[in-house]
Design a protein around this motif. Sequence first.
Motif, short mmCIF file in Angstrom:
data_model
loop_
_atom_site.label_atom_id
_atom_site.label_comp_id
_atom_site.label_asym_id
_atom_site.label_seq_id
_atom_site.Cartn_x
_atom_site.Cartn_y
_atom_site.Cartn_z
N SER A 1 0.79 -1.24 0.00
CA SER A 1 0.00 0.00 0.00
C SER A 1 0.82 1.28 0.00
O SER A 1 0.36 2.32 -0.47
N LEU A 2 2.05 1.23 0.51
CA LEU A 2 2.84 2.45 0.67
C LEU A 2 4.10 2.48 -0.19
O LEU A 2 4.47 3.53 -0.71
N PHE A 3 4.75 1.34 -0.32
CA PHE A 3 6.02 1.29 -1.05
C PHE A 3 6.03 0.17 -2.09
O PHE A 3 6.93 -0.69 -2.08
N PRO A 4 5.06 0.16 -3.00
CA PRO A 4 5.03 -0.93 -3.99
C PRO A 4 6.23 -0.92 -4.92
O PRO A 4 6.62 -1.97 -5.44
N ASP A 5 6.83 0.26 -5.11
CA ASP A 5 7.99 0.34 -6.01
C ASP A 5 9.32 0.23 -5.25
O ASP A 5 10.39 0.36 -5.84
N ARG A 6 9.23 0.01 -3.92
CA ARG A 6 10.42 -0.16 -3.07
C ARG A 6 11.31 1.09 -3.06
O ARG A 6 12.49 1.01 -2.84
N LYS A 7 10.71 2.25 -3.30
CA LYS A 7 11.49 3.49 -3.31
C LYS A 7 11.05 4.39 -2.15
O LYS A 7 9.89 4.36 -1.74
N PRO A 8 11.97 5.20 -1.63
CA PRO A 8 11.60 6.09 -0.52
C PRO A 8 10.67 7.21 -0.97
O PRO A 8 10.61 7.54 -2.16
N ARG A 9 9.95 7.78 -0.01
CA ARG A 9 9.23 9.03 -0.26
C ARG A 9 10.25 10.15 -0.07
O ARG A 9 10.88 10.25 0.98
N ILE A 10 10.40 10.97 -1.07
CA ILE A 10 11.44 12.00 -1.05
C ILE A 10 10.82 13.38 -0.99
O ILE A 10 9.87 13.69 -1.73
N TYR A 11 11.35 14.21 -0.10
CA TYR A 11 10.86 15.58 0.07
C TYR A 11 12.03 16.55 -0.02
O TYR A 11 13.13 16.26 0.43
N LYS A 12 11.74 17.70 -0.61
CA LYS A 12 12.68 18.82 -0.60
C LYS A 12 11.96 20.06 -0.10
O LYS A 12 10.73 20.16 -0.21
N LYS A 13 12.73 21.01 0.45
CA LYS A 13 12.12 22.27 0.87
C LYS A 13 11.78 23.10 -0.37
O LYS A 13 12.58 23.22 -1.30
N ASN A 14 10.57 23.69 -0.37
CA ASN A 14 10.21 24.58 -1.47
C ASN A 14 10.65 26.02 -1.16
O ASN A 14 11.36 26.26 -0.18
N GLU A 15 10.23 26.96 -1.98
CA GLU A 15 10.69 28.35 -1.81
C GLU A 15 10.21 28.96 -0.50
O GLU A 15 10.82 29.90 0.02
N GLU A 16 9.12 28.41 0.06
CA GLU A 16 8.62 28.91 1.35
C GLU A 16 9.31 28.24 2.54
O GLU A 16 9.01 28.53 3.69
N GLY A 17 10.23 27.32 2.24
CA GLY A 17 10.94 26.63 3.31
C GLY A 17 10.18 25.47 3.89
O GLY A 17 10.49 24.99 4.99
N LEU A 18 9.16 24.96 3.17
CA LEU A 18 8.32 23.85 3.64
C LEU A 18 8.62 22.60 2.81
O LEU A 18 9.00 22.68 1.64
N TRP A 19 8.42 21.43 3.44
CA TRP A 19 8.68 20.18 2.72
C TRP A 19 7.64 19.95 1.63
O TRP A 19 6.44 20.10 1.87
N GLU A 20 8.12 19.54 0.49
CA GLU A 20 7.26 19.23 -0.64
C GLU A 20 7.73 17.93 -1.28
O GLU A 20 8.94 17.77 -1.53
N GLN A 21 6.81 17.00 -1.50
CA GLN A 21 7.22 15.71 -2.06
C GLN A 21 7.63 15.86 -3.51
O GLN A 21 7.00 16.59 -4.28
N VAL A 22 8.70 15.14 -3.87
CA VAL A 22 9.16 15.12 -5.25
C VAL A 22 9.14 13.68 -5.74
O VAL A 22 9.28 12.74 -4.95
N CYS A 23 8.96 13.50 -7.03
CA CYS A 23 8.89 12.15 -7.59
C CYS A 23 10.27 11.51 -7.60
O CYS A 23 11.26 12.16 -7.95
N SER A 24 10.32 10.23 -7.25
CA SER A 24 11.60 9.50 -7.22
C SER A 24 12.28 9.50 -8.58
O SER A 24 13.51 9.56 -8.67
N ASP A 25 11.49 9.44 -9.64
CA ASP A 25 12.10 9.33 -10.96
C ASP A 25 12.69 10.66 -11.44
O ASP A 25 13.34 10.72 -12.48
N LYS A 26 12.47 11.73 -10.67
CA LYS A 26 13.05 13.03 -11.04
C LYS A 26 14.40 13.25 -10.38
O LYS A 26 15.05 14.25 -10.59
N ILE A 27 14.76 12.31 -9.49
CA ILE A 27 16.01 12.50 -8.73
C ILE A 27 17.21 12.12 -9.58
O ILE A 27 17.21 11.09 -10.22
#
Length: 310
Positions: A284-310
């Motif tokens: 249900s959470l990690f079917p692709d066996r990849k981590p959930r990745i977050y980066k800070k946005n321009e407001e300094g808040l965490w925002e999820q980014v797609c694993s395939d963009k890393i």
Amino acid sequence: MPLLVNGMRVDLNRPTGDMIRAHPHLEEKAKLLRSQPAQIVEPKGLLYVQQREFAVTTPKDGSVSILGSDDATTCHIVVVRHTGSGATCLTHCDGSDTEAEVSLIMSSVKSFSNSSGCGRLEVHLVGGFNDDRQLSQKLTNQLLRAFDLQPEDVHLVTFCVTELNDREEQDIHFPIIYGIAVNVKTAEIFPATFPEKGPDEDLRSAHVLTGAPLTNIYDAKTEQLRIGPYFWGPFPHVDFWLEQDDAQILQNLSTSPLAEPPHFVSHIRATLTFLKEHPFPSQSLFPDRKPRIYKKNEEGLWEQVCSDKI
């Protein structure tokens, strides 16, 4: 090499009370820290560290300027910093595997400090109180011994733990400081509370409740928060626990029922509900066996980014 206070080796064969009396400046510094009101730390620039997690970064980090953790009763919050590189690690220890955890956080700080020929390793310990089961004192002793076993000199700078972090009210003992933050740029450490403990607060709590080891959640080189992938099986008796009243949950799922912060039970219920909804996170959470990745946005808040963009 050993754990040092003011350049002198700490004698761990004597009670911690003897160490405090031998180094009164430690008690003075603890008193000063206890006297500060807890600052409310907003999410901007913050990396919040949950129990059995750690994060390390340096003053060069363009996303994270504050590391912090709270809700520590018998747990201790540990900050290790190299004064040359400024590399800073914060972790929230519960005594599950203290020696291995200290080795892990020391390695993480040293990995950012190789190029710096000057400076020293400093440790700050905050948390715990005079609890009935003496779990805090046991953890204090474990941490002191684990740092004393390190191959490098480690300088104990802040020691606001157990008896030095205790207050009594109507014969009931409580911690004075439940949470701290460290400013990675200035090295300031201060009592703190955190309105936002995310992202993925329930997921990360579930990871701990299912017996996770200490986990590094941050990659300072890419300035990414990485959660998971985490795997567990159906949580035993989850329906039974969710049916219990608040008093039963407090009594059975806390190390210090009388000293917990007011939101402890609601937090545990939310975690148990999450575990019930996700008995098999591999599906249900990690079917692709990849981590959930977050980066800070321009407001300094965490925002999820797609694993395939890393």
